[in-house]
Design an enzyme around this catalytic site. Structure first.
Site, short mmCIF file in Angstrom:
data_model
loop_
_atom_site.label_atom_id
_atom_site.label_comp_id
_atom_site.label_asym_id
_atom_site.label_seq_id
_atom_site.Cartn_x
_atom_site.Cartn_y
_atom_site.Cartn_z
N HIS A 145 48.34 25.09 14.30
CA HIS A 145 48.49 25.82 13.03
C HIS A 145 47.22 26.57 12.59
O HIS A 145 47.19 27.80 12.53
CB HIS A 145 48.87 24.84 11.92
CG HIS A 145 50.06 23.99 12.19
ND1 HIS A 145 51.35 24.46 12.11
CD2 HIS A 145 50.17 22.68 12.55
CE1 HIS A 145 52.20 23.48 12.38
NE2 HIS A 145 51.50 22.39 12.66
C1 BDR Z 1 49.25 21.87 8.27
O1 BDR Z 1 49.24 20.50 7.86
C2 BDR Z 1 48.24 19.78 8.56
O2 BDR Z 1 48.82 18.68 9.16
C3 BDR Z 1 47.63 20.73 9.55
O3 BDR Z 1 46.22 20.53 9.61
C4 BDR Z 1 47.97 22.10 9.03
O4 BDR Z 1 46.98 22.58 8.15
C5 BDR Z 1 50.53 22.14 9.06
O5 BDR Z 1 51.65 21.90 8.28
#
Ligand code: BDR
Ligand code: CA
Length: 311
Positions: free
Chosen positions: A240
């Protein structure tokens, strides 16, 4: 050089985003501000320092920010990231200090000390620190060049509830505060990050770099992806947060649309949902560039090329 502040809750994918920023000479990282999210604040601020040291940058200023969301109780995600938030590699204790003073103060002072429109905020976690800064010092809204954030999902739905993505779900009131502040916004939602998968071949490419950063990235990804691989049945999990930094470096990797985005804060069922007017069926004014597609091979190619330059 573009001046940025990284606000983050590391998290393995946050860690890779920080590495990418520190490996990029086009970016000047003015500071890193930690927030509670994937794991509690005591761990996110420590993890941010671990990653700066991995990148050979113990000079970076790391500040601790909000310990909990504005209104709701903190929800964490150890089930994805492990107990420390950075499970995977074996990490040394960081030696570089945590800065004195609160992250929110640092954000406000930095924006006031720099020319108007010259500092970009890269937000990789719940938006609590940014919302607090905007509430304490509304004048900073017009000083921010742009906010680029990872959060939300529309076509993909949510990853934490059927309706909500983690970063927005954890602090929906903060997200609403930021989304309605009139600041130029670029949003990297699940709609795009779910197309950036850490396949076995890509993890091997990180390992193949042969330096400490590449090895740690491969080990972090191998741990981080297991949860999503099982959930989605894919080869690899979505990477992400590094998309936020990659967008700054090579924006033409991405495609999106200027739309209106509102955050649900009223209904428990859909709390934290990002409601996107993709088809412009309302007269609500666009407030964000919503990214939907990327060239995933270019994204991973950029990561490998940049991580190569690190220790
Ligand atoms: C987001 O949530 C966290 O678990 C990750 O770091 C990312 O920023 C994805 O939904
Ligand atoms: Ca994150």
């Amino acid at each position: 050089m573009r001046k940025i502040i990284i606000d983050t809750d590391p998290g393995q994918d946050d860690a890779v985003a920080i590495l990418l920023a520190l490996a990029s000479s086009e970016l000047e990282v003015l500071g890193i501000t930690a927030v509670a999210g994937n794991v509690p604040l005591a761990l996110t601020q420590k993890n941010a320092r671990i990653i700066c040291e991995l990148a050979g940058r113990p000079d970076i200023k790391v500040f601790a920010g909000a310990e909990r969301p504005l209104v709701r109780e903190l929800v964490t995600a150890e089930y994805v990231h492990g107990k420390t938030g950075l499970n995977g590699p074996k990490w040394p204790e960081p030696k570089m200090p945590l800065q004195d003073g609160h992250a929110v103060r640092f954000i406000i002072d930095t924006l006031r000390d720099h020319d108007k429109g010259s500092v970009t905020l890269c937000v990789l976690g719940p938006l609590t620190n940014i919302a607090l800064a905007l509430v304490q010092a509304p004048d900073i809204a017009s000083r921010i060049q742009e906010i680029i954030l990872m959060g939300g999902g529309f076509f993909e739905g949510g990853n934490t509830t059927p309706a909500a993505e983690f970063n927005i779900y954890v602090d929906p009131h903060a997200a609403k505060t930021v989304f309605t502040a009139g600041i130029p916004l670029v949003i990297m939602p699940l709609d795009v990050t779910h197309k950036a998968l850490t396949t076995a071949k890509r993890i091997a490419a990180f390992r193949g770099i042969g330096n400490a950063a590449g090895k740690a990235t491969a080990e972090m990804m191998a741990f981080f992806e297991r949860f999503d691989e099982e959930k989605y049945g894919t080869d690899g999990g979505p990477l992400h947060d590094p998309n936020v930094i990659a967008y700054l470096l090579e924006p033409d990797i991405y495609k999106g649309r200027k739309v209106n985005v509102e955050v649900e804060t009223g209904s428990e069922l859909t709390m934290g949902m990002t409601v996107v007017d993709w088809w412009a069926v309302t007269d609500r004014a666009p407030n964000a560039l919503w990214i939907k597609d990327l060239d995933d091979d270019r994204f991973f190619g950029l990561l490998v090329a940049r991580l190569k330059t690190l220790p």
